[in-house]
Design a protein around this motif. Structure first.
Motif, PDB file in Angstrom:
ATOM      1  N   LEU A   1       0.821  -1.214   0.000  1.00  0.00           N
ATOM      2  CA  LEU A   1       0.000   0.000   0.000  1.00  0.00           C
ATOM      3  C   LEU A   1       0.855   1.264   0.000  1.00  0.00           C
ATOM      4  CD1 LEU A   1      -2.768   1.224  -0.113  1.00  0.00           C
ATOM      5  CD2 LEU A   1      -3.042   0.857   2.342  1.00  0.00           C
ATOM      6  N   SER A   2       2.069   1.177   0.568  1.00  0.00           N
ATOM      7  CA  SER A   2       2.901   2.386   0.610  1.00  0.00           C
ATOM      8  C   SER A   2       3.241   2.877  -0.798  1.00  0.00           C
ATOM      9  CB  SER A   2       4.172   2.146   1.420  1.00  0.00           C
ATOM     10  OG  SER A   2       5.105   1.376   0.691  1.00  0.00           O
ATOM     11  N   TYR A   3       3.513   1.964  -1.733  1.00  0.00           N
ATOM     12  CA  TYR A   3       3.812   2.462  -3.086  1.00  0.00           C
ATOM     13  C   TYR A   3       2.570   2.499  -3.967  1.00  0.00           C
ATOM     14  CZ  TYR A   3       3.885  -2.279  -5.143  1.00  0.00           C
ATOM     15  OH  TYR A   3       3.541  -3.527  -5.592  1.00  0.00           O
ATOM     16  N   TYR A   4       1.626   1.590  -3.688  1.00  0.00           N
ATOM     17  CA  TYR A   4       0.368   1.580  -4.448  1.00  0.00           C
ATOM     18  C   TYR A   4      -0.352   2.929  -4.279  1.00  0.00           C
ATOM     19  CZ  TYR A   4      -3.699  -0.888  -6.466  1.00  0.00           C
ATOM     20  OH  TYR A   4      -4.727  -1.316  -7.268  1.00  0.00           O
ATOM     21  N   GLY A   5      -0.288   3.458  -3.066  1.00  0.00           N
ATOM     22  CA  GLY A   5      -0.907   4.748  -2.792  1.00  0.00           C
ATOM     23  C   GLY A   5      -0.257   5.877  -3.571  1.00  0.00           C
ATOM     24  N   VAL A   6       1.048   5.749  -3.822  1.00  0.00           N
ATOM     25  CA  VAL A   6       1.743   6.785  -4.591  1.00  0.00           C
ATOM     26  C   VAL A   6       1.281   6.754  -6.052  1.00  0.00           C
ATOM     27  CG1 VAL A   6       3.993   7.576  -5.429  1.00  0.00           C
ATOM     28  CG2 VAL A   6       3.738   6.790  -3.064  1.00  0.00           C
TER      29      VAL A   6
ATOM     30  N   GLY B   1      -1.979   5.845   8.704  1.00  0.00           N
ATOM     31  CA  GLY B   1      -1.028   6.947   8.842  1.00  0.00           C
ATOM     32  C   GLY B   1       0.409   6.460   8.687  1.00  0.00           C
ATOM     33  N   ALA B   2       0.704   5.318   9.292  1.00  0.00           N
ATOM     34  CA  ALA B   2       2.064   4.774   9.195  1.00  0.00           C
ATOM     35  C   ALA B   2       2.387   4.399   7.746  1.00  0.00           C
ATOM     36  CB  ALA B   2       2.205   3.555  10.105  1.00  0.00           C
ATOM     37  N   ILE B   3       1.407   3.825   7.058  1.00  0.00           N
ATOM     38  CA  ILE B   3       1.624   3.447   5.653  1.00  0.00           C
ATOM     39  C   ILE B   3       1.830   4.695   4.789  1.00  0.00           C
ATOM     40  CG2 ILE B   3       0.503   2.441   3.633  1.00  0.00           C
ATOM     41  CD1 ILE B   3      -0.843   0.452   5.639  1.00  0.00           C
ATOM     42  N   THR B   4       1.060   5.728   5.066  1.00  0.00           N
ATOM     43  CA  THR B   4       1.206   6.977   4.324  1.00  0.00           C
ATOM     44  C   THR B   4       2.624   7.521   4.481  1.00  0.00           C
ATOM     45  OG1 THR B   4      -1.117   7.450   4.777  1.00  0.00           O
ATOM     46  CG2 THR B   4       0.226   9.276   3.959  1.00  0.00           C
ATOM     47  N   ALA B   5       3.101   7.504   5.723  1.00  0.00           N
ATOM     48  CA  ALA B   5       4.452   8.006   5.977  1.00  0.00           C
ATOM     49  C   ALA B   5       5.496   7.150   5.251  1.00  0.00           C
ATOM     50  CB  ALA B   5       4.728   8.018   7.479  1.00  0.00           C
ATOM     51  N   LEU B   6       5.319   5.845   5.299  1.00  0.00           N
ATOM     52  CA  LEU B   6       6.244   4.938   4.617  1.00  0.00           C
ATOM     53  C   LEU B   6       6.265   5.228   3.113  1.00  0.00           C
ATOM     54  CD1 LEU B   6       8.013   2.429   5.260  1.00  0.00           C
ATOM     55  CD2 LEU B   6       6.053   1.003   4.645  1.00  0.00           C
ATOM     56  N   GLY B   7       5.116   5.625   2.582  1.00  0.00           N
ATOM     57  CA  GLY B   7       5.009   5.926   1.156  1.00  0.00           C
ATOM     58  C   GLY B   7       5.896   7.083   0.722  1.00  0.00           C
ATOM     59  N   ALA B   8       6.359   7.888   1.671  1.00  0.00           N
ATOM     60  CA  ALA B   8       7.233   9.003   1.311  1.00  0.00           C
ATOM     61  C   ALA B   8       8.479   8.511   0.573  1.00  0.00           C
ATOM     62  CB  ALA B   8       7.645   9.780   2.570  1.00  0.00           C
ATOM     63  N   PHE B   9       8.975   7.350   0.952  1.00  0.00           N
ATOM     64  CA  PHE B   9      10.169   6.821   0.281  1.00  0.00           C
ATOM     65  C   PHE B   9       9.916   6.588  -1.202  1.00  0.00           C
ATOM     66  CE2 PHE B   9      10.856   5.600   4.742  1.00  0.00           C
ATOM     67  CZ  PHE B   9      12.128   6.112   4.927  1.00  0.00           C
ATOM     68  N   SER B  10       8.741   6.062  -1.522  1.00  0.00           N
ATOM     69  CA  SER B  10       8.406   5.831  -2.926  1.00  0.00           C
ATOM     70  C   SER B  10       8.049   7.128  -3.640  1.00  0.00           C
ATOM     71  CB  SER B  10       7.228   4.850  -3.046  1.00  0.00           C
ATOM     72  OG  SER B  10       7.627   3.553  -2.683  1.00  0.00           O
ATOM     73  N   ALA B  11       7.427   8.041  -2.904  1.00  0.00           N
ATOM     74  CA  ALA B  11       7.000   9.290  -3.529  1.00  0.00           C
ATOM     75  C   ALA B  11       8.200  10.164  -3.890  1.00  0.00           C
ATOM     76  CB  ALA B  11       6.057  10.054  -2.595  1.00  0.00           C
ATOM     77  N   PHE B  12       9.269  10.068  -3.101  1.00  0.00           N
ATOM     78  CA  PHE B  12      10.422  10.929  -3.370  1.00  0.00           C
ATOM     79  C   PHE B  12      11.512  10.244  -4.187  1.00  0.00           C
ATOM     80  CE2 PHE B  12       8.412  13.350   0.011  1.00  0.00           C
ATOM     81  CZ  PHE B  12       8.552  14.647  -0.465  1.00  0.00           C
ATOM     82  N   ASP B  13      11.378   8.940  -4.386  1.00  0.00           N
ATOM     83  CA  ASP B  13      12.376   8.234  -5.193  1.00  0.00           C
ATOM     84  C   ASP B  13      11.693   7.086  -5.936  1.00  0.00           C
ATOM     85  OD1 ASP B  13      14.452   6.841  -6.304  1.00  0.00           O
ATOM     86  OD2 ASP B  13      15.714   6.880  -4.503  1.00  0.00           O
TER      87      ASP B  13
ATOM     88  N   HIS C   1      -0.554  11.387  -2.912  1.00  0.00           N
ATOM     89  CA  HIS C   1      -0.563  10.123  -2.174  1.00  0.00           C
ATOM     90  C   HIS C   1      -1.290  10.311  -0.840  1.00  0.00           C
ATOM     91  CE1 HIS C   1       1.046   6.696   0.131  1.00  0.00           C
ATOM     92  NE2 HIS C   1       1.721   7.508   0.906  1.00  0.00           N
ATOM     93  N   LEU C   2      -0.976  11.401  -0.181  1.00  0.00           N
ATOM     94  CA  LEU C   2      -1.617  11.718   1.102  1.00  0.00           C
ATOM     95  C   LEU C   2      -3.129  11.839   0.932  1.00  0.00           C
ATOM     96  CD1 LEU C   2      -0.746  12.615   4.064  1.00  0.00           C
ATOM     97  CD2 LEU C   2      -1.042  14.947   3.250  1.00  0.00           C
ATOM     98  N   GLY C   3      -3.546  12.540  -0.113  1.00  0.00           N
ATOM     99  CA  GLY C   3      -4.980  12.705  -0.364  1.00  0.00           C
ATOM    100  C   GLY C   3      -5.665  11.371  -0.604  1.00  0.00           C
ATOM    101  N   PHE C   4      -5.020  10.543  -1.407  1.00  0.00           N
ATOM    102  CA  PHE C   4      -5.594   9.230  -1.707  1.00  0.00           C
ATOM    103  C   PHE C   4      -5.702   8.387  -0.440  1.00  0.00           C
ATOM    104  CE2 PHE C   4      -5.043   4.733  -2.664  1.00  0.00           C
ATOM    105  CZ  PHE C   4      -6.096   4.520  -3.549  1.00  0.00           C
ATOM    106  N   MET C   5      -4.662   8.416   0.371  1.00  0.00           N
ATOM    107  CA  MET C   5      -4.659   7.614   1.595  1.00  0.00           C
ATOM    108  C   MET C   5      -5.723   8.112   2.577  1.00  0.00           C
ATOM    109  SD  MET C   5      -2.631   5.088   1.303  1.00  0.00           S
ATOM    110  CE  MET C   5      -2.763   4.554   3.013  1.00  0.00           C
ATOM    111  N   ALA C   6      -5.925   9.428   2.621  1.00  0.00           N
ATOM    112  CA  ALA C   6      -6.952   9.973   3.521  1.00  0.00           C
ATOM    113  C   ALA C   6      -8.324   9.413   3.139  1.00  0.00           C
ATOM    114  CB  ALA C   6      -6.948  11.500   3.455  1.00  0.00           C
ATOM    115  N   LEU C   7      -8.579   9.340   1.850  1.00  0.00           N
ATOM    116  CA  LEU C   7      -9.847   8.794   1.353  1.00  0.00           C
ATOM    117  C   LEU C   7      -9.989   7.324   1.758  1.00  0.00           C
ATOM    118  CD1 LEU C   7     -11.897  10.279  -0.417  1.00  0.00           C
ATOM    119  CD2 LEU C   7     -10.841   9.235  -2.426  1.00  0.00           C
ATOM    120  N   THR C   8      -8.901   6.575   1.549  1.00  0.00           N
ATOM    121  CA  THR C   8      -8.916   5.147   1.877  1.00  0.00           C
ATOM    122  C   THR C   8      -9.154   4.934   3.367  1.00  0.00           C
ATOM    123  OG1 THR C   8      -7.281   4.837   0.127  1.00  0.00           O
ATOM    124  CG2 THR C   8      -7.599   3.002   1.636  1.00  0.00           C
ATOM    125  N   ILE C   9      -8.455   5.720   4.180  1.00  0.00           N
ATOM    126  CA  ILE C   9      -8.581   5.601   5.634  1.00  0.00           C
ATOM    127  C   ILE C   9     -10.009   5.932   6.069  1.00  0.00           C
ATOM    128  CG2 ILE C   9      -7.857   6.634   7.834  1.00  0.00           C
ATOM    129  CD1 ILE C   9      -5.036   6.975   6.502  1.00  0.00           C
TER     130      ILE C   9
END
Ligand code: TRP
Length: 446
Positions: free
Chosen positions: A101-106, A348-360, A144-152
């Protein structure tokens, strides 16, 4: 056995639509078409259908049997039928939920962004240059954050009031849009060349281990198998449902949508003469070439593009819900958390983890490989062994609610011998490859 007051689907339609919602997602509309294009067109489609029948459906039915039988989230369900030694597998499933989900969300965030572009400005000719900023960096994280907020928000609302309600409304809309777009694409001049490219078979590629690995990984990913997502959804079922029939319906719908999505993508690309750009990169077919096609079509392209990306958002959202539900149900059962708290903290934890995929974007790519080639195929292997050899009398579990199942014996046989041997073979090739890719990333080489 079942916790009193455990949440429930309202009935068969609710469960099947939610499960199809989990299955149909970016995998069908993004991964499937470029894999088919790269790997021999119709030959790949045939291999893929064969693998879905021989491997996908048996493993799907295995997950459904465990989940409904145990009426618990994955970690506990495995413990229920297999004892404490099997609980760690459940933790791996939860971990897989985090990673995927961390990269799928991105990627889902990119689709939100594209829908936004279609609404506000329309696609421009510069979309290829803009893709860099859309896919990587602060913007990518924001969407990604917006999408995750919807999912949550949806998952936090409950199984029936959140997941089922969203699926029942959204999935029929997705079917209608994809079918409508395929019909429209058939009217384009040059559509024939697209069909030829998509559907002409090159059987010579079929027997490469790499192609078989891709097809198997895709079958698992597309059917949401190997990490307990379908297991978790089935844990909210009563024991009066016909699981074998439902597994066939879910797999059939999943393959059908993937196939029809190809009937949209390829005519579109060929009608606009963008075919040389397909396959240049894994994401190229969908996120660069298609917006270029929409840009060239002007006003029509804006409408069609919006519909297309809306369908992608719907697919991604209903899939993300099932990924998050694995984590949420585990936290609720295991830690005694409320649904709202589990959704917020886990999501929230998954969203934060997604930062790695979102920035690289390389992290995204390697996470996808790691999840598919190791976590899901390995998880699927373990699930086969579990239901084939450990779980007491799984046949009687799938008979409950369906009466005599003529292929119950074949199912058990497949799970005991054929599928594990096949998956073992695939893992033998894919694990070293994937580890090399991860090592490459860690070492900093591209
Ligand atoms: N099946 C979804 C797709 O094709 C993705 C997905 C949802 C998934 N839940 C999953 C993949 C669980 C693996 C495991 O896009």
């Amino acid at each position: 056995m079942a916790a009193p007051g455990r949440e429930r689907w309202s009935g068969q339609a609710g469960f099947v639509l939610a499960a199809v919602g989990s299955a149909v997602g970016l995998g069908n509309m993004w991964r499937f078409s470029y894999l088919a294009a790269e790997n021999g067109g119709a030959a790949f489609v045939i291999l893929y259908v064969g693998l879905t029948l021989a491997v996908g459906i048996p493993v799907l039915l295995a997950e459904l049997a465990i989940g409904r039988g145990a009426q618990q989230s994955p970690i506990r369900a495995l413990g229920h039928f297999g004892g404490p030694a099997w609980k760690p597998l459940g933790f791996v499933f939860v971990l897989a939920g985090f990673v995927i989900l961390s990269y799928y969300g991105v990627i889902a965030g990119w689709t939100l962004r594209y829908a936004w572009i279609a609404i506000t400005s329309g696609f421009g000719a510069d979309i290829a240059e803009r893709f860099g900023d859309i896919s990587e960096g602060p913007d990518a994280f924001l969407f990604h954050l917006g999408f995750m907020a919807l999912t949550i928000a949806i998952v936090g609302s409950g199984v029936k009031a959140g997941i089922e309600r969203a699926s029942v409304v959204l999935m029929p809309a997705l079917f209608a849009i994809v079918a409508g777009l395929a019909l429209w694409a058939a009217t384009l001049e040059g559509a024939g060349a697209g069909y030829t490219y998509y559907l002409s078979a090159d059987f010579s590629k079929l027997w490469h281990p790499a192609v078989i690995k891709d097809a198997a990984g895709q079958a698992f990913f597309s059917l949401s198998l190997g990490m307990g997502a379908m297991l978790t959804y089935a844990s909210y079922l009563e024991r009066n449902q016909n699981l074998p029939n439902e597994s066939v319906v879910i797999a059939g719908a999943d393959v059908a949508i993937a196939f029809v999505a190809g009937l949209v993508v390829f005519p579109l690309i060929f009608a606009l003469g963008l075919s040389d750009k397909v396959g240049a990169s894994t994401v190229g077919a969908l996120f660069i070439t298609l917006p270029q096609a929409f840009a060239e079509m002007g006003g029509v392209g804006r409408v069609v593009g919006l519909l297309f990306f809306f369908a992608l958002i719907v697919g991604a959202l209903t899939s993300a819900m099932s990924l998050l539900e694995v984590v949420v149900s585990s936290a609720m059962d295991g830690l005694g958390w409320s649904r709202a708290r589990a959704a917020l903290v886990g999501g929230g934890a998954i969203t934060a983890l997604g930062a790695f995929s979102a920035f690289d974007i390389r992290v995204l790519d390697v996470s996808d490989q790691f999840a598919n080639n190791i976590l899901l195929l390995g998880g699927g292997f373990a699930l086969c062994v579990f239901v084939g050899w450990v779980m007491p009398d799984p046949e009687s579990e799938i008979r409950a609610g369906s009466g005599e199942v003529p292929w119950a014996g074949i199912w058990r046989l497949l799970l005991r011998f054929i599928v594990p041997v096949f998956l073992g073979y695939v893992l033998y090739f894919s694990v070293p490859d994937t580890l090399r890719a991860i090592a490459g990333l860690v070492a900093g080489s591209p």
